[in-house]
Design an enzyme around this catalytic site. Sequence first.
Site, mmCIF file in Angstrom:
data_model
loop_
_atom_site.group_PDB
_atom_site.id
_atom_site.type_symbol
_atom_site.label_atom_id
_atom_site.label_comp_id
_atom_site.label_asym_id
_atom_site.label_seq_id
_atom_site.Cartn_x
_atom_site.Cartn_y
_atom_site.Cartn_z
ATOM 1 N N HIS A 178 0.977 -1.426 0.007
ATOM 2 C CA HIS A 178 -0.044 0.150 0.089
ATOM 3 C C HIS A 178 0.906 1.412 0.607
ATOM 4 C CE1 HIS A 178 -2.636 -3.007 1.287
ATOM 5 N NE2 HIS A 178 -3.947 -2.414 0.572
ATOM 6 N N HIS A 218 -7.776 6.677 -1.986
ATOM 7 C CA HIS A 218 -8.623 5.362 -1.729
ATOM 8 C C HIS A 218 -8.022 4.926 -0.583
ATOM 9 C CE1 HIS A 218 -6.354 2.377 -4.118
ATOM 10 N NE2 HIS A 218 -6.468 1.521 -3.316
ATOM 11 N N ASP A 219 -6.068 4.576 -1.040
ATOM 12 C CA ASP A 219 -5.707 4.137 0.515
ATOM 13 C C ASP A 219 -4.690 5.463 1.106
ATOM 14 O OD1 ASP A 219 -6.092 1.589 1.110
ATOM 15 O OD2 ASP A 219 -4.997 0.675 -0.918
#
Length: 514
Positions: A178, A218-219
């Site tokens: 991530h 989104h992350d």
Amino acid sequence: MEGNPVAVSKETPQRASLKLEMDKIHPQATISAHDDLDDHDEHSSEASNEDGLSGSYTSRSDDDDELHEGDEGDEYDEEAAEQEKPKPTPLSSSRRKSISTPSIPNWPQKNIAQFNRGKELLSTLNIDPLSFSSDDLVHLTLEIFNELNMLSRLRISEEKMQRFILAVRDRMLDNPYHNWTHIFDVTQTVYTLGTMTGVFKRFSDMELFALLISALCHDLEHPGVNNVYLIKSRSSLIALYSDDSILEKHHSYRAFELMLSSDIELLRGFSENDYEKFRELVMGTILATDMGRHKEYTDKLKQLTSEEATEEEKQLENVWLMQLLLKCADTSNVFKPFEVAKKWAICVTNEFFLQGDMERANGFEITPMCDRRTQSRVKLQQGFIDFVTLPFYTSIAKLFPELQVLVDQIRTNREGWNAYDDAKLEAEHGKIKSSDGAEVHSADAMRTLKVVTWNMAAVNNNPFEYWITHQSDEYVTLMNEVQRVVDQPGAHDIPIHQILTDRQFSELLQVYIK
């Protein structure tokens, strides 16, 4: 596990709290492992929303108001552009708070050869983001917005978009999976899927922009662990977001914190009504990436593709399509070319196993897929395809026949995994590139585990801990010293001069003494 795990205090399992005793700033000042850093003056960033969440960035300088671009491109006359715009109803003062951000770096120079290589593949599923530098991906991200004419359609200056992209990259932590490369990968995949299916034509300018921003954020500020770990460790984020979709809510908040920042003001031209609609779209789309909600989407897909479905039921809402596209892009590693999929498999399992190491170090029950002692990288990929992604994308292909190629590639990859075990996979792709382009061996778990530990501290909103996490030159030396505090909290105080370099200490003085 190999090496010594990072043993975080069981009294505060999510992190070892540190405090700077700043009564008298001096090289003999101490860090005590029992206290929190809770006193900051006006020079520390206080990025807060209406809920009062303190941000985790410290302002370095007051001289970074302008973005200094590379040699390419024309200057954007923002003042003239503002005069030409229709004057919308401005956002309320509560949403136009002055939210400080870290010093935004200069827009990087473009590597023409790499940019052209990426641009040629930008609307395909064949691009390998792991083969590009971080700066290359910055330019390609902007190109996606430009190819869709998003900035001109919404009257957003390219300079603001550049600032926003750089700020997003800066807030992505150094996780194995991530990270900034994953952010680009998902954003580019959304662009490709939307182009392949033609659904972009259904969206309004506002909806399309909301989808791209959702992909980009989104992350945002992902700590490298999942929601289950945050609950186990009693993360302070639970108090802010409750115990469902914790990370997804956090990503959404951080996204709007950046967009409303006084250094960016990406949404400055939005009316109050536009802002409210945009906010609802982005938050709903990001929340859809919570895998805890996966069954919700598979059930709806089954309903839509069943023979009993009525024509009215088959009418797809744009909001749901936006969520579906992002959800597909977020699980897209399985339908990328096998050579690319193998690289991502290394990255994601590295991150899984590091979470398992932290769970073991803290005495938590180890999440099954995160246990490096019992799990296989290859079998995890096979299981993910068999039980999660192949059924999911088979239903999607019924809804969008253009996406049958995804199912075909997933089946090809599944067959390819049969010829692999972990040893063969690691022999081929055991070295991966970190966000700074350096090669890191996948077995280098000890250093990375420390990174994850401190990334957890970062998302728990401690500006000092975030700051030291992002020092790169002396990072390893620093972490070796600080590890004594993490291993034996409360055993002793450590003079600052023993764990901070002269440069780091000088920067700390600039922040806290003015």
